[in-house]
Write an enzyme that holds these catalytic residues in place. Sequence first.
Site, mmCIF file in Angstrom:
data_model
loop_
_atom_site.group_PDB
_atom_site.id
_atom_site.type_symbol
_atom_site.label_atom_id
_atom_site.label_comp_id
_atom_site.label_asym_id
_atom_site.label_seq_id
_atom_site.Cartn_x
_atom_site.Cartn_y
_atom_site.Cartn_z
ATOM 1 N N GLU A 23 60.532 115.664 100.583
ATOM 2 C CA GLU A 23 61.016 114.431 101.223
ATOM 3 C C GLU A 23 62.512 114.528 101.492
ATOM 4 O O GLU A 23 63.013 114.026 102.507
ATOM 5 C CB GLU A 23 60.665 113.225 100.339
ATOM 6 C CG GLU A 23 59.182 112.913 100.445
ATOM 7 C CD GLU A 23 58.566 112.298 99.209
ATOM 8 O OE1 GLU A 23 59.311 111.796 98.349
ATOM 9 O OE2 GLU A 23 57.323 112.334 99.102
ATOM 10 N N GLY A 42 51.004 112.607 98.616
ATOM 11 C CA GLY A 42 50.758 111.208 98.947
ATOM 12 C C GLY A 42 49.593 110.988 99.893
ATOM 13 O O GLY A 42 49.433 109.901 100.446
ATOM 14 N N SER A 94 49.106 114.926 95.202
ATOM 15 C CA SER A 94 47.870 114.163 94.943
ATOM 16 C C SER A 94 47.194 114.542 93.622
ATOM 17 O O SER A 94 45.968 114.547 93.528
ATOM 18 C CB SER A 94 46.883 114.296 96.115
ATOM 19 O OG SER A 94 47.446 113.707 97.288
ATOM 20 N N GLY A 126 53.546 112.364 91.759
ATOM 21 C CA GLY A 126 54.167 111.198 92.371
ATOM 22 C C GLY A 126 53.427 109.933 91.997
ATOM 23 O O GLY A 126 53.609 109.368 90.921
HETATM 24 P P1 13P Z 1 51.862 112.467 94.990
HETATM 25 O O1 13P Z 1 51.410 112.832 93.587
HETATM 26 O O2 13P Z 1 52.018 110.999 95.185
HETATM 27 O O3 13P Z 1 51.034 113.143 96.022
HETATM 28 O O4 13P Z 1 53.354 113.062 95.153
HETATM 29 C C1 13P Z 1 53.596 114.393 94.825
HETATM 30 C C2 13P Z 1 55.058 114.622 94.813
HETATM 31 O O5 13P Z 1 55.704 114.624 95.847
HETATM 32 C C3 13P Z 1 55.716 114.814 93.517
HETATM 33 O O6 13P Z 1 57.029 115.249 93.684
#
Ligand code: 13P
Length: 252
Positions: free
Chosen positions: A98, A174, A213, A234
């Site tokens: 990100e 995500g 995820s 996440g």
């Molecule tokens: P998610 O577990 O929400 O997919 O996010 C993963 C993540 O970017 C952890 O840094």
Amino acid sequence: MARQPFIAGNWKMHKTVAEAEAFVQGLLPRIYDADHCDVALCTPFTALQAVVDSTRGSRIEVYAQNMHHEAQGAFTGEVSAPMLTELDVHGVVLGHSERRQLFGETDKALQLKVPAALDAGLQVILCVGETEEEREAGDTERRLRHQVDEGLEKVPTERLGDVVIAYEPIWAIGTGQVATPEQAQEACAFVRALVGQRSKEEADRGRVLYGGSVKPDNAAELLGLPDVDGALVGGASLDVEQFEALVNAAKG
Ligand code: 13P
């Protein structure tokens, strides 16, 4: 070599100080005897002090989510390693996709950030991972090689094993579209092999995490893979019960 499993929750831009403290109070009694794995919470800057204070003496380590490589200077909006260590922050996540995609984080910047964090006494979780287009084009390994080589370029060989590398395929973050065990194992083994090109010993010592995820119902299978030493989580790290389940899943 036996590597201690590592479950790290990346809260991203979630939780006020009050919400962070409520989470910690809920989590502490649930994981106080979980000595089978290391546990980290990667919190927003604003919650670092509170989470450091409320987890002191526990097994929870506290990580920031970004850092500038300079110790100080005219860099509006940035935070430096000495500012983090002063708070007793344990480490820092660097190169999250990100930050790369939305905030212009470059491999060149990471080349400076990773050794600066290590020099300051911070643990590093360096994130790498390919886009869906790169995977479909057969470019996954080329992408990972570039990110790992650049991010670790200025890290002395004997410290390579101190850098935790999180393989996070961008298409899995995500989205609920978790990598298959085969994909996760293959990529994490490849990341370890890249470190092994500089030092086999450091590659054996260093931990490689999978992220994207990870949920209580898929964690055990992923964490059981030979080259997956833990998870960077996440969404599921925002909920005490789910995060506790992930820590338990690392028991194997
Ligand atoms: P998610 O577990 O929400 O997919 O996010 C993963 C993540 O970017 C952890 O840094």
